[in-house]
Scaffold this active site. Structure first.
Site, PDB file in Angstrom:
ATOM      1  N   SER A 150      -9.980   0.046   6.796  1.00  0.00           N
ATOM      2  CA  SER A 150      -9.322   0.144   5.496  1.00  0.00           C
ATOM      3  C   SER A 150      -8.714  -1.148   4.969  1.00  0.00           C
ATOM      4  O   SER A 150      -8.306  -1.203   3.813  1.00  0.00           O
ATOM      5  CB  SER A 150      -8.238   1.230   5.542  1.00  0.00           C
ATOM      6  OG  SER A 150      -8.834   2.501   5.652  1.00  0.00           O
TER       7      SER A 150
ATOM      8  N   SER B 153      -9.276   2.093   2.543  1.00  0.00           N
ATOM      9  CA  SER B 153      -8.326   2.768   1.680  1.00  0.00           C
ATOM     10  C   SER B 153      -7.259   1.831   1.093  1.00  0.00           C
ATOM     11  O   SER B 153      -6.472   2.256   0.252  1.00  0.00           O
ATOM     12  CB  SER B 153      -7.628   3.888   2.468  1.00  0.00           C
ATOM     13  OG  SER B 153      -6.885   3.354   3.564  1.00  0.00           O
TER      14      SER B 153
ATOM     15  N   LYS C  17       0.844  -1.200   0.000  1.00  0.00           N
ATOM     16  CA  LYS C  17       0.000   0.000   0.000  1.00  0.00           C
ATOM     17  C   LYS C  17       0.878   1.248   0.000  1.00  0.00           C
ATOM     18  O   LYS C  17       1.868   1.325   0.733  1.00  0.00           O
ATOM     19  CB  LYS C  17      -0.897  -0.034   1.233  1.00  0.00           C
ATOM     20  CG  LYS C  17      -1.908   1.095   1.329  1.00  0.00           C
ATOM     21  CD  LYS C  17      -2.793   0.908   2.558  1.00  0.00           C
ATOM     22  CE  LYS C  17      -3.835   2.001   2.687  1.00  0.00           C
ATOM     23  NZ  LYS C  17      -4.704   1.799   3.867  1.00  0.00           N
TER      24      LYS C  17
END
Length: 447
Positions: free
Chosen positions: A176, A152, A78
């Site tokens: 997330s 996210s 990420k």
């Protein structure tokens, strides 16, 4: 010829350790799949093709190859976690495009275990929202590209669900990891506070954000989790007879759970009952103030992250979110409201070992440029489909998303498992029982 894209991390690492395949061959095949599919998915912000192949050769030359738990396994990271030599943009034009001098501690642990970082994945700006879109890209759900992958950690989840990598690294500050995992049919675990390192100087949204794995199987999630937590990888085991509470109630007043997600929780409850667990309906005593507590922490975390950045380069929704959070910075940093929530919910977890809920209230919003829309439309879209995750970041307790059933569109549905502190292995064992009794398709049919 054996195809390695679409295989699990456990299968790949075993083959590499036994020298049935080289790390370069595995990585090259996954890079080819990324090149073929990511134009439709939008999982990656940047792909490290040449660097990944060189690192694969370094793994092959290691003297401890036969002992590496993730030998030759391609992994996506990420884009809010530092990867040495790559910029860390966090989905924003306001962040510097300069190479990181060293790996984040979780990335370093994955590499030490033999994993190869093939790229950094798209996130919403400053990882604020539950849809992954922004000036650097839009991540779509491989099962239904008209829908957002979630956020996210949406790019990481999309990469795994499309078979572009077997595992990916993400983090979870208000859901997330669990939100995109639920959208994309993956297994994830948000560890309890302090189990996996967050890294010195990195944003944790006042201790709410935890790093964790995204995987297609419980075995892979357990394997990656053990590497991140610095524990010895091992097989799952029977968790014994557990007291499982099933709740279909939304923690947020006015938000309802749609029929498919409620049905998934009921189906999972039936599977666990047949596995011998004591299952009954029971709702946690969520306080009426949970919505305002969640909003205060959500906006204050963004305010802290936005402080060193040029606000002119932030999107409007992020600027509004940060501005609203500034008045809450002092009260949120005290931790008093989080401790109050823990005290309220702890008695529930003395009566029950595990809480089972739907993972989401409804499917993700349409994929698109949500960053160009107003702040209120973003917040309403987020809270209406993902009200079930934030409470467990506020408490700091472990929680999982596990696939269970399908939506009318054919995309995966999912449930959430929550436990008291220190029960990560128990949750993984319980997820393994669900997987055994209700096997799910591992990746989306993209080819």
């Amino acid at each position: 010829m054996t195809t390695w894209a679409g295989r699990t991390a456990a299968e790949i690492s075993a083959a590499v350790r036994e020298k049935r395949v080289t790390p370069r061959e595995v990585v090259a095949e996954h890079l080819a799949r990324i090149e073929r599919l990511d134009g439709r998915v939008g999982a990656f912000r940047t792909v490290r093709a040449e660097a990944a192949l060189a690192e694969a050769d370094e793994v092959a030359a290691r003297g401890d190859l036969a002992e590496l738990p993730l030998a030759g396994v391609p992994v996506a990271v990420k884009d809010n976690l530092a990867v040495r030599g790559e910029s860390r943009r966090i989905g924003s034009a306001a962040t510097p495009d300069t190479p990181a001098p060293q790996d984040h501690v979780t990335v370093a642990r994955l590499r030490a275990a033999g994993a190869v970082v093939v790229g950094l994945t798209n996130v919403p700006e400053l990882c604020v929202f539950g849809t992954t879109d922004g000036v650097l890209g839009i991540a779509r759900n491989p099962w239904d590209p008209t829908r957002s992958a979630g956020g996210s950690s949406g790019g990481s989840a999309a990469a795994v669900a499309a078979g572009m990598v077997p595992i990916a690294l993400g983090n979870d500050g208000m859901g997330s990891l669990r939100i995109p995992a639920a959208n994309c049919g993956l297994v994830t675990i948000k560890p309890g506070q302090g189990v996996v390192p967050t890294g010195d100087g990195d944003s944790t949204w006042f201790g709410m954000s935890e790093n964790g794995p995204l995987a297609t199987t419980v075995e892979d999630a357990r394997l990656m989790y053990s590497v991140l937590a610095g524990t010895e990888p091992g097989p799952g085991s029977a968790p014994g007879v557990l007291r499982v509470a099933v709740s279909l109630r939304s923690p947020l007043v006015g938000v309802t759970i749609s029929r498919p997600y409620a049905a998934a929780a009921r189906d999972a409850a039936g599977l666990l009952m047949r596995a011998g667990h004591q299952v009954r309906r029971a709702d946690p005593p969520y306080p009426m103030s949970l919505a305002t507590t969640s909003l205060a922490h959500w906006t204050a975390g963004t305010a802290a992250d936005a402080r060193p950045l040029d606000p002119r380069l932030l999107t409007r929704r992020t600027r509004v979110h940060a501005r609203l959070g500034r008045p809450f910075l002092r009260t949120v940093s005290s931790g008093a409201s989080r401790e109050q929530l823990r005290r309220r919910l702890e008695p529930f977890f003395t009566e029950h070992d595990v809480l089972l809920t739907p993972a989401l209230a409804r499917r993700s919003p349409k994929a698109g440029p949500w960053h160009e829309r107003g702040w209120l439309s973003n917040v309403l879209a987020n809270t209406n489909y993902s009200p079930l995750t934030p409470a467990w970041n506020l408490t700091g307790w472990p929680a999982m998303s596990v696939p269970c059933g399908t939506l009318p569109s054919g995309a995966p549905c999912a449930v959430q498992l929550v436990g008291r502190p220190g029960t990560e292995s128990r949750l993984l064992d319980l997820a393994g029982q669900l997987e055994e009794r209700n096997p799910w398709q591992r990746t989306a049919p993209m080819d």
